[in-house]
Design an enzyme around this catalytic site. Sequence first.
Site, PDB file in Angstrom:
ATOM      1  N   THR A  46      14.659  33.176  20.468  1.00 40.47           N
ATOM      2  CA  THR A  46      15.850  32.360  20.252  1.00 40.47           C
ATOM      3  C   THR A  46      15.803  31.058  21.052  1.00 40.47           C
ATOM      4  O   THR A  46      16.512  30.101  20.752  1.00 40.47           O
ATOM      5  CB  THR A  46      17.107  33.180  20.645  1.00 40.47           C
ATOM      6  OG1 THR A  46      18.247  32.550  20.132  1.00 40.47           O
ATOM      7  CG2 THR A  46      17.241  33.324  22.144  1.00 40.47           C
ATOM      8  N   LYS A  47      14.933  31.047  22.065  1.00 37.99           N
ATOM      9  CA  LYS A  47      14.898  29.903  22.975  1.00 37.99           C
ATOM     10  C   LYS A  47      14.379  28.621  22.323  1.00 37.99           C
ATOM     11  O   LYS A  47      14.570  27.534  22.862  1.00 37.99           O
ATOM     12  CB  LYS A  47      14.051  30.248  24.198  1.00 37.99           C
ATOM     13  CG  LYS A  47      14.644  31.350  25.037  1.00 37.99           C
ATOM     14  CD  LYS A  47      15.866  30.853  25.763  1.00 37.99           C
ATOM     15  CE  LYS A  47      16.383  31.893  26.719  1.00 37.99           C
ATOM     16  NZ  LYS A  47      17.276  31.331  27.706  1.00 37.99           N
ATOM     17  N   ASP A  48      13.713  28.753  21.181  1.00 39.13           N
ATOM     18  CA  ASP A  48      13.255  27.545  20.476  1.00 39.13           C
ATOM     19  C   ASP A  48      14.429  26.610  20.200  1.00 39.13           C
ATOM     20  O   ASP A  48      14.307  25.388  20.265  1.00 39.13           O
ATOM     21  CB  ASP A  48      12.628  27.908  19.121  1.00 39.13           C
ATOM     22  CG  ASP A  48      11.309  28.643  19.258  1.00 39.13           C
ATOM     23  OD1 ASP A  48      10.834  28.802  20.393  1.00 39.13           O
ATOM     24  OD2 ASP A  48      10.769  29.071  18.216  1.00 39.13           O
TER      25      ASP A  48
END
Length: 456
Positions: A46-48
């Site tokens: 999700t960090k993208d």
Amino acid sequence: MAYRKAYNNILETIGDTPLVRLNKICQHIPATIYAKVEYFNPGHSTKDRMALQMIEDAEREGKLKPGGTVIECTSGNTGMGLALACIVKGYKLICTLSDKQSKEKMDILRAMGAEVYVCPTNVAPDHPDSYYSVASRLNKEIPNSYYPYQYDNLSNRKAHYLTTGPEIWEQTEGKITHFVVGVGTGGTVSGVAKFLKEKNPNIKIWGADTYGSVFKKYHETGIFDEKEIYSYITEGIGEDILPKNVDFGLIDHFEKVTDKDGAVYTRELARKEGLLLGYSAGSAYAVIEQMRHELKPEDFVVVLFNDHGSRYIGKVFNDDWMRDRGFLNERNKTALDLVNRHNGTPLVTVGSEELMSAAIAKLKKFDISQIPVVSGNKFVGAIDERQIFKSMTDGRDVGNMRVSELMSAPFPMVDSDEDLRKVMKLVDKEVSAVLVKIDEDKHHIITRHDLIAALH
Ligand SMILES: Cc1ncc(COP(=O)(O)O)c(C=O)c1O
């Protein structure tokens, strides 16, 4: 059928991840449960989303200039998201990681061209060697560098307010009643919660916290209690600081999850749902299990799974790693477990009145080292290749001897539910195998070789 469009670069594929129903793992829970599977992002987490947002906001604000270096302290996933953005946009990337992070995460960052500094986990955040301090020092030393600092950088939660939240609202057609997610920097929970609560203030937001983290106590009492802090094994969630991205007012409840439960549920999600996920996914799912008494049949729960399990293959998905930490609920192996490994091949025996040449032929044919001797339906002795060898070297005509002349005492007999550790004690220098009674007239054998193979 509408296929995905063609993209101009990898960054355009960030977001729009699928919502996948959980079916088997939660059969006993009276609610509809879906997972937002964030490993579909190109950096597998999700960090993208927030990494790109932090970089683009910094560019807009003039904090990041062409040819610059991005420096970040990360548990690995933010580093991967930053790596994608830096590669496409032409920046250099340096990541500081704490040494508890999996080796896979460090190697992946190096594979993406990032420079990686590994810092000790067991130091206070303000210690000069902590991964926060090292990133901050490098930022001061390196000209034209930018330190996003994901903890306090509000572009982090903004990314989830702008993308993850609206996606979940649309994908559930507004039916969502509960949102569950692990909390680290707080970007995911706060951004999604803000969007969802603006749409429907009744939606409950539950955050997964770890034992060893300050969040739950702070949320419930307003006290930042340093005594809550100790090192733990779960990766990605819980903190020893209060990041600005955590909007405590939007979170209805923090639930602490043990390192063991997080790991065990991560493995179950893989085996029951086909979702190979990271450690914090198991922790987030554990919150639903621990809070299930609060759920009703009409509830619609979305749990967000942050990253992919490939980064944890050497950890939660590795039996030795789990066993070393006491995380495997293993029942003791029994004699029958080993017999079952013989895959239905029958027990080979030889009659006491047969010639030794017949016994030797069986040893050769079945590639075995010992053979039980029977007379009628009784075990009366045992032949072992060492006895044969000794008799041969003594110059005896072994082949023409009767089995009864050469055999030694029968192998000890155990019941099929006997603990394997007890079975081991029966096998020694003289006794090379044990017979297992499966039922009245069915037996099998466990050899020294079987025990070594099973217990190694
Ligand atoms: C695997 C994993 N899970 C959960 C989180 C927590 O997400 P957030 O930082 O948005 O609270 C992170 C953040 O580092 C993570 O890497």
